[in-house]
Write a protein that holds these residues in place. Structure first.
Motif, short mmCIF file in Angstrom:
data_model
loop_
_atom_site.label_atom_id
_atom_site.label_comp_id
_atom_site.label_asym_id
_atom_site.label_seq_id
_atom_site.Cartn_x
_atom_site.Cartn_y
_atom_site.Cartn_z
N GLU A 61 40.99 46.64 45.34
CA GLU A 61 42.23 46.79 46.10
C GLU A 61 42.34 45.78 47.24
OE1 GLU A 61 42.65 51.64 45.33
OE2 GLU A 61 42.37 50.87 47.38
N HIS A 62 43.56 45.23 47.40
CA HIS A 62 43.93 44.35 48.52
C HIS A 62 43.25 42.97 48.50
CE1 HIS A 62 46.10 47.73 50.15
NE2 HIS A 62 45.00 48.46 50.11
N ILE A 63 42.68 42.58 47.36
CA ILE A 63 42.13 41.22 47.23
C ILE A 63 43.16 40.38 46.47
CG2 ILE A 63 40.23 39.80 46.39
CD1 ILE A 63 38.47 42.28 46.37
N LYS A 64 43.53 39.23 47.02
CA LYS A 64 44.55 38.40 46.39
C LYS A 64 44.12 37.94 44.99
CE LYS A 64 46.59 36.48 50.62
NZ LYS A 64 46.85 35.23 51.38
N GLN A 65 45.12 37.77 44.13
CA GLN A 65 44.86 37.32 42.76
C GLN A 65 44.07 36.02 42.72
OE1 GLN A 65 47.44 35.09 39.68
NE2 GLN A 65 48.21 37.18 39.62
N TYR A 85 50.07 47.26 41.16
CA TYR A 85 50.31 46.10 42.01
C TYR A 85 51.82 45.90 42.17
CZ TYR A 85 51.19 43.59 37.58
OH TYR A 85 51.68 43.19 36.36
N GLU A 86 52.22 45.33 43.30
CA GLU A 86 53.64 45.13 43.54
C GLU A 86 54.13 43.85 42.87
OE1 GLU A 86 56.95 44.54 47.12
OE2 GLU A 86 54.84 44.91 47.64
N ASP A 125 49.28 35.38 45.42
CA ASP A 125 49.08 36.28 46.56
C ASP A 125 49.24 37.75 46.20
OD1 ASP A 125 48.58 34.17 48.26
OD2 ASP A 125 50.64 34.05 49.03
N TRP A 126 49.57 38.03 44.95
CA TRP A 126 49.68 39.43 44.53
C TRP A 126 48.30 40.09 44.59
CZ3 TRP A 126 53.29 39.61 39.59
CH2 TRP A 126 54.57 39.17 39.95
N TYR A 127 48.32 41.40 44.78
CA TYR A 127 47.05 42.14 44.84
C TYR A 127 47.27 43.57 44.35
CZ TYR A 127 49.16 43.96 49.13
OH TYR A 127 50.02 44.53 50.02
N ALA A 164 47.42 47.30 44.95
CA ALA A 164 47.64 48.13 46.13
C ALA A 164 46.89 49.45 46.05
CB ALA A 164 49.12 48.38 46.31
N LYS A 165 46.76 49.99 44.84
CA LYS A 165 46.15 51.31 44.69
C LYS A 165 45.64 51.50 43.27
CE LYS A 165 45.53 55.54 46.47
NZ LYS A 165 44.74 55.79 47.70
#
Length: 480
Positions: A17-21, A115-116, A125-127, A129-130
């Motif tokens: 979670e929360h680590i950029k692609q 992911y969003e 920059d996608w990551y 989220a949960k």
């Protein structure tokens, strides 16, 4: 890596979670730049799993799924798409029972990584989220509805009609087309007719509810089904129909007395309609008619009020759209599945029309209810053409005309007078042609006639598609 339990899988999943692609790709030494399935590939690689099409769960104890969500203009969270589960083998499905089915064996435990989907930032920059563990067997009500959906799909195969399967037949579990392209066909066991290759999938509406309820903690709707056992002998639709049967033909005054609905100080016909529906269904709704099952199944409830002349004034609003997003959409994807938001909506949704009618003295009556789904033939012809017309107008530059005498702006988008089942009209509290909460940006500057100085070329009042009142009337005429 070896994972012995679903808990082991989940504990590993939350670490992503929360680590950029881009950082994940470097960390895992991957070469997937430009891959449209990059987030799914990254998630599988996080577990050291090679790509395959195995019939067993990815990690033995859990199936891995990366799935996108999007943030809507109103601040709500929505799943971007359906969740594809596994390819349907028609010959295998024909002989299976649900409790021992391939579907259940492979997807009983899903590790979902959300992911969003955000085009405003680079995909690098996608990551995630949960991450959450979804267990199909935990919610008994959901499981019974999924089981009935599975049996509905299976019945088409058993009857030699796999070619007639579509996503509107079922509530939570669907059978979407899945292949190299929309012409990918395969044989079926009880017919010589070739059928589209399909995969089991959870509808986007079902995924949205999971997202809101269990991940972002936004559960707001009551459930209609209080005891899952009732679904063992009846379908969800039959349960709804049975709830309304005792009240069909009764006057609103009789119903509010029988259901002990508070009397309102108003003479407006229709003032009780929504309250009556919620009371009959046994739900408490904050806004209109909201039930958990309706949201998961993309069942759209709508009270329809007719006068004694059989006229209904109101068209039905559909979800609003952002002009720039709509202008970029495609009606279908390469596999032939609905891709445009409007196409997905009509392909997955069915309406629950609750019909009221008043007499000449102003007494109102509950005439009946009807589940209605827009036929695929209409969706892929008239509605598609109306959608294409709208997209073309936006990409060419919508024509806006200001009437100085009436102080109003008109446009050249499709209207109800065009008789194309749907039309476009405002979906905002106030008209606006500047950048504010009631407008959104156009993909191309508008072509103005008599533009006021303070108005912009680039913004227009937020619009939505509407289902024509005349179409709604024709759909429920048998109840009148």
């Amino acid at each position: 890596m070896e994972f012995k339990t679903k808990e082991d899988v989940h504990n590993r999943a939350v670490q992503i979670e929360h680590i950029k692609q881009s950082d994940l790709i470097n960390q895992l030494n991957l070469n997937i730049k430009g891959n449209k399935n990059a987030m799914g590939d990254v998630f599988e690689a996080w577990f050291g799993k090679p790509k395959d099409s195995a019939s067993e769960p990815d990690l033995g104890v859990s199936e891995l799924k990366a799935t996108p969500f999007k943030k809507l203009k109103n601040g709500k969270i929505s799943a971007k798409e359906r969740l594809v589960l596994n390819i349907i083998n028609y010959a295998e499905l024909d002989k299976e029972i649900f409790d021992k089915s391939h579907l259940l064996r492979k997807n009983k435990v899903l590790e979902l990584a959300y992911y969003e989907y955000n085009n405003d930032i680079p995909k690098s920059d996608w990551y995630f989220a949960k991450c959450v563990t979804y267990e199909m067997l935990k919610d008994k009500t959901d499981l019974e509805i999924i089981k009935r959906d599975w049996e509905t799909i299976q019945s088409y195969v058993k009857n030699g009609h796999a070619e007639d399967i579509n996503e509107g037949l079922t509530n939570y579990l669907a059978a979407c087309t899945k292949g190299k392209n929309k012409n990918s066909l395969r044989s079926q066991p009880n017919s010589d007719v070739m059928a589209k290759q399909r995969a089991f999938s959870f509808k986007s509406s079902f995924m949205t509810t999971l997202l809101r309820n269990y991940i972002f903690g936004d559960k707001k709707s009551d459930a209609i089904i209080k005891d899952a056992k009732s679904l063992e002998t009846q379908s969800f639709e039959d349960i709804i129909i049975d709830k309304f049967k005792p009240y069909i033909g009764m006057s609103v005054n009789e119903i509010i007395k029988k259901l002990n609905i508070p009397v309102k100080e108003s003479k407006t016909i229709g003032k009780y309609n929504v309250a009556i529906v919620n009371k009959i269904l046994g739900i408490k709704s904050r806004n209109g008619i909201e039930a958990e099952e309706f949201q998961k199944a993309s069942i759209v409830p709508k009270t329809i009020q007719f006068n004694y002349k059989n006229n209904n004034k109101e068209s039905m609003s559909l979800p609003p759209f952002k002009f720039k997003e709509l202008a970029k959409e495609k009606w279908e994807d390469d596999e032939g599945n609905p891709s445009a938001t409007l196409n997905i909506y009509f392909a997955e949704s069915k309406f629950l029309f609750i019909v009221f009618k008043s007499d000449e003295q102003g007494n109102n009556f509950l005439k009946g209810i009807k589940f209605y789904r827009v036929p695929d033939e209409q969706r892929n012809s008239i509605i598609k053409n109306a959608w294409l017309s709208t997209v073309e107008e936006l990409n060419d530059g919508v024509k806006l005309t200001y009437d100085e005498r009436r102080k109003r702006v008109s446009n050249d988008l499709i209207s109800a007078k065009d008789k194309m089942i749907i039309h476009v009209r405002p979906h905002a509290a106030h008209s606006s042609y500047i950048n504010n909460v009631n407008s959104n940006e156009l993909p191309k500057p508008a072509r103005w006639i008599n533009k006021p100085k303070e108005y912009s070329n680039n913004y227009m009042t937020t619009q939505s598609f509407w289902l024509n009142s005349s179409y709604i009337k024709k759909s429920v005429e048998d109840l009148l």
